[in-house]
Design a protein around this motif. Structure first.
Motif, PDB file in Angstrom:
ATOM      1  N   ASP A 284       0.814  -1.208   0.000  1.00 57.07           N
ATOM      2  CA  ASP A 284       0.000   0.000   0.000  1.00 57.07           C
ATOM      3  C   ASP A 284       0.852   1.265   0.000  1.00 57.07           C
TER       4      ASP A 284
ATOM      5  N   THR B  77      -1.551   4.293  -3.327  1.00 59.35           N
ATOM      6  CA  THR B  77      -2.913   3.833  -3.594  1.00 59.35           C
ATOM      7  C   THR B  77      -3.595   4.843  -4.505  1.00 59.35           C
TER       8      THR B  77
ATOM      9  N   TRP C  17       4.093  -2.415 -11.009  1.00 56.19           N
ATOM     10  CA  TRP C  17       2.740  -1.910 -10.782  1.00 56.19           C
ATOM     11  C   TRP C  17       2.372  -1.031 -11.971  1.00 56.19           C
TER      12      TRP C  17
ATOM     13  N   LEU D 237      -2.878  -1.318 -10.887  1.00 56.92           N
ATOM     14  CA  LEU D 237      -3.400  -0.373  -9.909  1.00 56.92           C
ATOM     15  C   LEU D 237      -4.672   0.326 -10.371  1.00 56.92           C
TER      16      LEU D 237
END
Length: 313
Positions: free
Chosen positions: A6, A9, A290, A312
């Motif tokens: 996290d 985010t 990511w 994401l």
């Protein structure tokens, strides 16, 4: 080294790092904004504290004037700075003048947010550089094995075969300056005319040491002559010239949605394609990838169990 799932985010205002209480390229005004580059979809006005490069500040101030930010913190490339315990460093991204990838270090782990980035050569901005990171947070606009961008020089050389004057549509910031430089180098017999909205952006480039070559402000009388003119205009102006005669209409873009056909398009992208993203992964050597701003499913399929790929958005 501890990778935090996290660490960033997706919040209502954009990409948020709670560990440093800052946003990356926020979509709405926030207290602490770390801005990768000056394109409007990454750099909104009204933030309280903005951290960015000097060119990004100048472009934002040109667009937004006094509402650009309450305070600018100008950070040079490779100069680490700290926001509430997170160490950040700007790395040249090659996307446009002043664009930066953002290296973030926290609790022994390194996270590299690319923003928009480009590997193709571009004489109008700082060339991309690479650093190692544990997590590569990459834009994936064109993360599709079927998308391979053509060579920009080959595209610009198409202008040499057009005998009439040309109305060339392009985004005013970044793309237009790249086109001016490419035309001067690879279609030097053409004479570049620039829309008045693009000229102040050019002046920032020139003042910061990035010479674009020959160009002049558009004049209506000039375009009445067939003299190899290329009139460079932003999209809103391009669409208003629907009835223009005596000109070849072209639009320069890397977006498929803006491609008309091969005869009416210069496919020049300022984003990475599939092969470029694979090259980025090789250079950065991340343990995880990511993805943002696109579809990461092809990267997930490509790397399988070798690298963790997290989508994401």
């Amino acid at each position: 080294m501890n990778i935090l799932d996290d660490f960033i985010t997706i919040a209502s205002n954009g990409i948020y790092c709670k560990y440093g209480d800052f946003y990356l390229d926020p979509q709405q005004p926030v207290n602490n904004a770390v801005i990768s580059h000056a394109h409007a979809d990454h750099a909104v006005s009204g933030n309280k504290e903005v951290y960015c490069t000097q060119p990004t500040k100048e472009f934002m101030y040109l667009r937004y004037h006094r509402s650009a930010a309450h305070a600018f913190n100008i950070i040079a490339y490779h100069q680490p700075f700290n926001i509430k315990g997170v160490t950040l460093t700007f790395i040249p991204a090659g996307h446009m003048l002043g664009s930066a990838m953002i290296l973030m270090e926290y609790d022994g782990a390194k996270y590299l947010y690319t923003g928009d980035y480009k590997i193709q050569p571009d004489a109008t901005c700082e060339p991309i550089e690479w650093v190692k990171a544990d997590v590569l947070i990459t834009e994936s606009t064109f993360a599709d094995p079927g998308v391979i961008h053509p060579d920009a020089v080959s595209e610009i050389k198409k202008l040499n075969d057009i005998k009439s004057n040309i109305l060339l549509g392009a985004y005013g910031m970044g793309k237009s300056q790249r086109l001016i430089q490419l035309i001067n180098e690879h279609a030097p017999q053409k004479k570049v005319l620039v829309h008045h909205k693009i000229m102040p952006i050019n002046q920032i480039y020139e003042r910061l040491g990035f010479k674009l070559g020959n160009y002049q402000l558009y004049g209506r009388k000039l375009m009445k002559e067939q003299n190899g003119f290329v009139y460079l205009v932003p999209p809103f102006t391009f669409n208003s010239y629907i009835k223009a005669v005596g000109v070849k209409r072209l639009f320069a873009s890397g977006w498929n949605s803006l491609q008309v056909n091969q005869q009416d398009t210069l496919f020049i992208s300022d984003h990475v394609d599939w092969n470029d993203i694979l090259s980025a992964v090789e250079k950065v050597s991340p343990k995880q990838i990511w993805t943002l701003h696109g579809n990461g499913k092809y990267l997930k399929e490509h790397f399988g169990c070798n690298i963790v790929v997290k989508i994401l958005n």
